[in-house]
Design a protein around this motif. Structure first.
Motif, short mmCIF file in Angstrom:
data_model
loop_
_atom_site.label_atom_id
_atom_site.label_comp_id
_atom_site.label_asym_id
_atom_site.label_seq_id
_atom_site.Cartn_x
_atom_site.Cartn_y
_atom_site.Cartn_z
N VAL A 1 1.19 -1.05 -0.01
CA VAL A 1 -0.01 0.49 -0.26
C VAL A 1 0.64 1.19 0.19
CG1 VAL A 1 -2.10 -0.96 1.07
CG2 VAL A 1 -0.35 -0.20 2.38
N TRP B 1 0.60 3.36 -3.35
CA TRP B 1 -0.85 3.79 -3.52
C TRP B 1 -0.75 4.70 -2.84
CZ3 TRP B 1 -3.40 3.80 -7.17
CH2 TRP B 1 -3.32 2.90 -8.26
N HIS C 1 -2.02 8.70 -3.61
CA HIS C 1 -3.58 8.67 -2.50
C HIS C 1 -2.92 10.42 -2.29
CE1 HIS C 1 -6.47 6.74 -3.31
NE2 HIS C 1 -5.63 5.55 -3.22
N GLN D 1 -9.70 5.26 -5.75
CA GLN D 1 -10.86 4.52 -5.13
C GLN D 1 -11.30 3.00 -4.97
OE1 GLN D 1 -10.60 5.94 -1.54
NE2 GLN D 1 -10.36 7.43 -2.60
N SER E 1 -8.24 0.93 -4.47
CA SER E 1 -8.71 0.47 -2.53
C SER E 1 -9.47 -0.12 -2.57
CB SER E 1 -8.28 1.89 -2.21
OG SER E 1 -6.89 2.81 -3.10
N SER F 1 -13.80 3.71 0.37
CA SER F 1 -13.55 3.92 -1.16
C SER F 1 -14.68 4.01 -1.39
CB SER F 1 -12.79 2.64 -1.13
OG SER F 1 -11.82 2.90 -0.92
#
Length: 133
Positions: A53, A56, A60, A96, A99, A107
């Motif tokens: 993560v 990501w 984000h 989203q 995710s 999300s």
């Protein structure tokens, strides 16, 4: 023939505030992902999925910062801000979806909010420019 501004222009102001909120929460979610453990283990019917993560999280973080900037720019009523906001909201919508396995509830809320923002900006976005004249 001059087009008049209707009360629907409030939806664009709502979209601008919603983008600010969405950008802030996306920024926070990105920071949590960047500074948390590097992997998330998810149980699926096919087995275990291990997701990194941190990458990501950076996506984000950047997306959240850009959403905040364009959210403030939307209050000016400029066309570039509306087009940029639409592109960034679509990118946030896609982020989203990716995710969704990691943060399903947030999300889903973000996806629903992004869809309302897109509707407001595409249907009533040009009224802001007329209201600011």
């Amino acid at each position: 023939m001059a087009q008049r501004v209707t009360a629907w222009v409030g939806w664009v102001w709502f979209a601008a505030f919603a983008i600010l909120v969405s950008g802030l929460f996306t920024l926070i979610a990105g920071a949590v992902a960047v500074f948390s453990p590097k992997t998330v283990v998810s149980w699926t019917p096919d087995g275990i999925a291990v997701v990194d993560v941190s990458t990501w999280g950076w996506v984000h973080l950047v997306l959240g910062a850009l959403l905040l900037l364009v959210g403030f720019a939307l209050f000016s009523g400029s066309g570039w801000a509306r087009v940029t906001a639409i592109v960034l909201v679509i990118l946030n919508l896609l982020a989203q979806f990716v995710s969704l396995p990691v943060t399903p509830w947030w999300s889903l809320v973000a996806i629903a909010l992004d869809l309302v923002i897109l509707w407001a900006l595409t249907v009533h976005g040009d009224e802001v420019a007329r209201a600011n004249r």
